[in-house]
Design an enzyme around this catalytic site. Structure first.
Site, PDB file in Angstrom:
ATOM      1  N   GLY A  28     -25.534  23.066 -23.376  1.00 14.71           N
ATOM      2  CA  GLY A  28     -26.791  23.769 -23.244  1.00 14.71           C
ATOM      3  C   GLY A  28     -26.944  24.860 -22.195  1.00 14.71           C
ATOM      4  O   GLY A  28     -27.098  26.043 -22.554  1.00 14.71           O
ATOM      5  N   GLY A  46     -24.683  18.413 -20.949  1.00 10.68           N
ATOM      6  CA  GLY A  46     -25.760  18.754 -20.042  1.00 10.68           C
ATOM      7  C   GLY A  46     -25.262  19.119 -18.665  1.00 10.68           C
ATOM      8  O   GLY A  46     -24.158  19.625 -18.490  1.00 10.68           O
ATOM      9  N   ASP A  51     -25.957  14.935 -29.273  1.00 11.11           N
ATOM     10  CA  ASP A  51     -26.205  13.486 -29.261  1.00 11.11           C
ATOM     11  C   ASP A  51     -26.116  12.925 -30.680  1.00 11.11           C
ATOM     12  O   ASP A  51     -25.444  11.931 -30.940  1.00 11.11           O
ATOM     13  CB  ASP A  51     -27.584  13.176 -28.676  1.00 11.11           C
ATOM     14  CG  ASP A  51     -27.701  13.574 -27.215  1.00 11.11           C
ATOM     15  OD1 ASP A  51     -26.676  13.509 -26.508  1.00 11.11           O
ATOM     16  OD2 ASP A  51     -28.812  13.956 -26.783  1.00 11.11           O
ATOM     17  N   LYS A  64     -31.261  11.008 -27.561  1.00  9.98           N
ATOM     18  CA  LYS A  64     -30.210  10.104 -27.076  1.00  9.98           C
ATOM     19  C   LYS A  64     -30.415   8.699 -27.651  1.00  9.98           C
ATOM     20  O   LYS A  64     -29.493   8.086 -28.207  1.00  9.98           O
ATOM     21  CB  LYS A  64     -30.212  10.057 -25.545  1.00  9.98           C
ATOM     22  CG  LYS A  64     -29.844  11.399 -24.928  1.00  9.98           C
ATOM     23  CD  LYS A  64     -29.662  11.341 -23.430  1.00  9.98           C
ATOM     24  CE  LYS A  64     -29.689  12.764 -22.855  1.00  9.98           C
ATOM     25  NZ  LYS A  64     -28.770  13.710 -23.540  1.00  9.98           N
ATOM     26  N   LYS A 114     -20.120  10.777 -25.630  1.00  8.42           N
ATOM     27  CA  LYS A 114     -20.853  12.044 -25.629  1.00  8.42           C
ATOM     28  C   LYS A 114     -20.982  12.503 -24.179  1.00  8.42           C
ATOM     29  O   LYS A 114     -21.380  11.708 -23.317  1.00  8.42           O
ATOM     30  CB  LYS A 114     -22.240  11.836 -26.244  1.00  8.42           C
ATOM     31  CG  LYS A 114     -23.292  12.878 -25.867  1.00  8.42           C
ATOM     32  CD  LYS A 114     -22.980  14.260 -26.369  1.00  8.42           C
ATOM     33  CE  LYS A 114     -23.802  15.353 -25.675  1.00  8.42           C
ATOM     34  NZ  LYS A 114     -24.964  15.027 -24.911  1.00  8.42           N
TER      35      LYS A 114
END
Lengths: 289, 289, 289, 289, 289, 289
Positions: free
Chosen positions: E69, E36, E188, E247, E33
């Site tokens: 995001g 961000g 996540d 997470k 993953k």
């Protein structure tokens, strides 16, 4: 009880020899033509069928092509339909063709399937129409012979599919025209054409005589090995007579297309098929290029 | 010249019979243990090797396991290294192990590979260390026997890879320890363990006597068929003597693991392997569960 | 405890670099010749063997070819058989050939198999007779050298079968004659011929010197990269001396057959094999076409 | 010229609908029973055959099973062999069986193969003896009916081999006994047994009436959907009469074995097969579990 | 110039170690993953991308899942569309969903594909709608959040098809509803669900903090190994705070489904991915069952 | 209720015809270009998407390529970024390229994936950057157009992988440069290049006009069949005007590369795709070599 030593030694030698033959023929296709009186109740067919089943079991791939002459005539007689021949070929009108097809594909073919089943093998009986194995056209001739045909092309896919799936293909000598109609094929020629098309390692004509004679009907004049050009000359010189001509011709056609050897042998000798395949000398006439 | 008819008929019958045997054994694995004096120059080995090559060619999958006793002693003697035995087992210190491995994997094994090549086959000679075929551990014994080992597990993958790729695997009876070290294995036991692990259809011990005798050394007392529980009793009753014990034991182990039959036969009889495989009666002793 | 950041960064960079090398060599065959004193107990062999196992694990396909000179002489001595050499070649009568084969295929070969097992890999040790890997004939020479042979043809199928099934093939430099007999092959030449036949991406000669020197024994004169025609000239000019000649020749043969690069490096440097494969500069002499 | 927009829109809608049907039936096996008067020259067979060829081309797998009643009687008559029936079953002595087999496997079967060829498909015509498709035994009955048989087991391998290789299998309703002998099977029952054994997605009986009537011969009483237990009750109540009984029974047997739906439809309606497969409503009687 | 011996030895040791790691991870799937701020131009992404390409080349199968995001908020701002959050979740009306999908699937996803191409790999960028990878439904919540969804089922076929064909799959965290509509998924959670469904050997969350802290933001309190039940307790005790909760939750979900270990590491450390995969200690927090 | 006979007969005929079309197109690849206003909410897209799903289900392999012009302009407007055109080509600076890619790959592409899912199919939406489908370079032009590109090479592997695995590939007309950068491709040209590279059996341009007109905008002048050289002449003679030029050019390129026919048809006619594929006449302009 164990085997007595001397007998064991003899048996061992013969087993060793048989294995050598098996190794040589494994995964090879052998096209066998079977027909005439030996198939017609007059001769016990059992060893021919046994031999086919044994060969299949040992990894050789036999393919059987058959005609069925005498039975056709008998059935036409019973139905009151006279047989007429021109130059040895049956004049085949539409009604005759129906009878020919019924007898070949419905009787002779299925009788062979039964015999193979009884001997422990599994056969699939088809005619040359199925899967378009034998595409045919009218035989070129002086006179209109109706549905008498000759092989135009051979589609080997169905035969190879069946052979490769553990079945013994048994094929009646009938062809299919462009319009789906039926043709009466000479079984010797059809078998030779199939041997050529599948790339057979051997083409064997099982008949009711010992082979090709050099002198009339004298068994002592049996020709063991016959080269293709000698065979052609014997036909020209009329040493090879009527009924033997299409047999020798179909052998020559197979040789010309690359089949290594073609054989004319007697189905009357028990296990003649095995002896011809598995010995140097054989029991009949071997044609070579 | 063609074959005379009477001879052709006899030959045909015997060919038919041989093909029945071939069909029955096709694609089956037969583990053959070969060793002792028959492998040691005293007996002509050629038919054993010929038989293996013929079987392979006919579609049977033979796997050969061998020891090499006398040659080991001779080589140790020449190197001035005395042989010591405890309960029939060679005490095997590190230096002896090196010689054992040299002779088995470098001499006996490669001599067999050469013989198979000369007979027309293709062998791959390995030891039980290669591909971890025989994982071994020290043999549990009263006295420290050094590198004498017993089979712990069998990894059949390499054997099946070679067998399935057209090769005849030839395996020296040496095992590999967890640390990569070498172990001297009893070849009879190792062969029996392999037969069990690969799911062999037959386990055959080729030796220099005709089989198991019911009465001392009297050839007339040869036992043709021996049931596993009878065999165990004969060992307990000391009817089965010293050298024959590991042979019978390895047969029993193979039977217990599902191998249908195990055979103790003489490598001195020509083609004994073929006769044992391809007849009802056979030539030696057949052990059955 | 996690890794301290600075250390993690350094480690990361080196891991990234190693992965780049691995990617470049994946699924490529590398033929490695191993022999002489580095294989003979005088040098710790462990990193060579470790390297082979690591390479195999990472997807590279190493194939190991070996000789075993000093051990052969020692064993012949112990057996009271004097060694005779002509032009650096051991005169190999039948009895000597037996010892050569025993030592190479039964001792050196199996010791390497053990070492590879101890390092976590799985090897299959064969000789060039197995699977007809090296078909050989007598070496043409002024004097009869007996079983000294040269490679006639290479059959790569067994090597590729083993390599492709997860095993590391380890091959003793013995060849098989047309009659199944054994031939003593120069291991450098045999390895080069195999590299050529399998289409290796690299041929690496592990020896006990750092590489080819341009000036006698002066390590400072080590030649890093050597073009094929320069190498031929150095042989002609006798700059390349006796023992190095077959090594350079086998490299040249491999290059001529299309192997991109051949390397002569010292087995005394730990992980020399990895460094040579996985860096631009390497540690020995690289021969290029 | 392009299509006028209004027509294009209509055509588009109908094409879209047809594709939805094709998607639903792709790679599914449909067993079709064909026989009686619709196969007998009285009705133009062409759309049935066309439909089979179109379905095969679109990825559906049709399998055709057929009988051939009227033609058998005609041929027996011509051969002067009277037909005798017990409870609607033809007493079949050995000679009659020969004629039945000739007509079914040699005439009806091959006529269908020709028609399929003429329509652009490729058929393989076999009987239930070939490949042991229908293993049969004598039908249990009060009186000895000779070669009248019932299906014992179905071997679907040959049918699936042919179907999966692009051929349309055409199967005459003859079975093979344990000894290789022939049995005369009810074609409706044989087809239903095959549908069950191959796991057909649909079993379709093509006949010469529109379907099952709820009230005698009144076409207005045609039952569109019939549940299995209702069908059983209608037989018990004699609403379903003689000739329809084996048809409904073979449908019930197929449903019981897991075939999702069985259909009795008229072969006289052009493309009835397509309409029954490709619409919700259909044109005849659909039996459901 | 060759490498100086001391340097060669050091390099050799580190190469040997790296190969050991590669061997351990070959053919294993690792779900990563990525998201961000580290993906957002604020941190040089190059080593993460390089690491993925190196892993793929070495035979490991990485699958990348990403969100995006900050970029989404920036684009909404530029389009004059205010962002509203409930419990940290973006309220996603239809128009917002369009922008989310444009940015994730059209910008972030394709930027990663470009980076992988620039690093020498080949990626295929998809969203979870393609091939129905993420079937989603509206997230159960107190308030209507519009298109905010949660994973209902994972269809791994497309991911495995791409992975197995040499591509690196890059997947935007968008799901598809039963009606084909789009859902905004927490990246996540989506990544964790995918790791579970494909049976990943490792699930790695690359973020912009070093891992889970035992004490607020104190880097000295980084937890190296965290058992699942301890993690659950730390969430309950609010030691694990807001942004870290999803997470840790997605790690716990992956562990519960059988993924052996899950990791939360900082993408700011060069080659952190390699170090975490290829060392015992790693650089962040490893969660274990 | 069953279907009334007359209706059944009509339906049967039309089903038979549809099956003939399906058989002809099975396993063939059809590249469809879709774009402009028909894709832009102004026209109901549903039958195009339905047609693609129906074709896929029937065994045809459609591949969809799309652009997205008007939506790009609208999004640029909303972001306050003015659009500038040179010779009809959008000048594409880096920031514009980002928006183009977002809209094409993140919005238009994913909307099509959703529509296909809603219609019962499964699509995988990619851009030409994924799997390097479209390698691109800057378009040669008088003025610097920034990221406007042209197709350099087509890598068909990903498209064939997806197509062969049951997915409908949907491809946004964006290319990837040697450095991983993005290029804005003309969708007509890209689709034509793909049709040529995959060896499509048909290339279909779905647009919002009925086809090529011979006389301005007169629908009555629609050209049904247009030979390639005639098309080239019509461009030279300016009969074919601005917007139609790239469409005709991409058709000519596909034809030149061996695609048998190319079609320009209106997406406004329901099921136009099916009608064009499944009738002789079609509804638009067919270009032939």
């Amino acid at each position: 009880m164990v085997i007595e030593t001397k007998a064991a030694i003899d048996l061992g030698a013969s087993l060793a020899q048989a294995l050598r033959y098996v190794n040589a023929w494994k995964s090879k296709t052998v096209v066998v033509k079977y027909g005439g009186s030996i198939m017609d109740g007059q001769v016990d067919e059992s060893t021919v069928i046994d031999d086919l089943v044994l060969l299949k079991g040992a990894g050789v791939d036999p393919v059987l092509v058959h005609g069925g002459g005498p039975e056709i005539t008998r059935t036409l007689d019973r139905l009151g339909k006279p047989s007429r021949f021109v130059d040895g070929l049956r004049v085949t009108d539409a009604e005759t063709m129906e009878v020919v097809e019924m007898v070949l594909a419905g009787r002779a073919n299925k009788a062979l399937v039964s015999s193979i089943a009884a001997a422990g093998g599994t056969a699939v009986g088809i005619s040359g129409k199925d899967g378009n194995v034998f595409r045919a056209r009218p035989l070129a001739a002086a006179e209109d012979l109706g549905h008498v045909g000759e092989v135009e092309t051979v589609d080997t896919r169905l035969v190879q599919l069946l052979s490769g799936s553990g079945y013994i293909p048994v094929i009646a000598s009938i062809g299919i025209g462009a319009d789906g109609g039926s043709y009466n094929l000479n079984a010797d020629h059809a078998a030779g054409a199939l041997a050529a098309a599948v790339g057979a390692s051997k083409f064997i004509l099982l008949t009711d005589v010992p082979g090709v004679f050099g002198d009339g009907d004298d068994p002592g004049s049996l020709i063991s090995v016959l080269r293709a050009d000698d065979a052609a000359r014997l036909i020209a010189d009329r040493v090879i007579s009527r009924g033997m001509i299409p047999k020798v011709e179909s052998c020559l056609a197979a040789l010309a297309a690359g089949v290594p050897t073609a054989h004319i042998i007697s189905g009357r000798i028990p296990h003649a098929l095995l002896v011809e395949l598995f010995t140097e000398e054989g029991v009949g006439t071997m044609l070579v290029p």
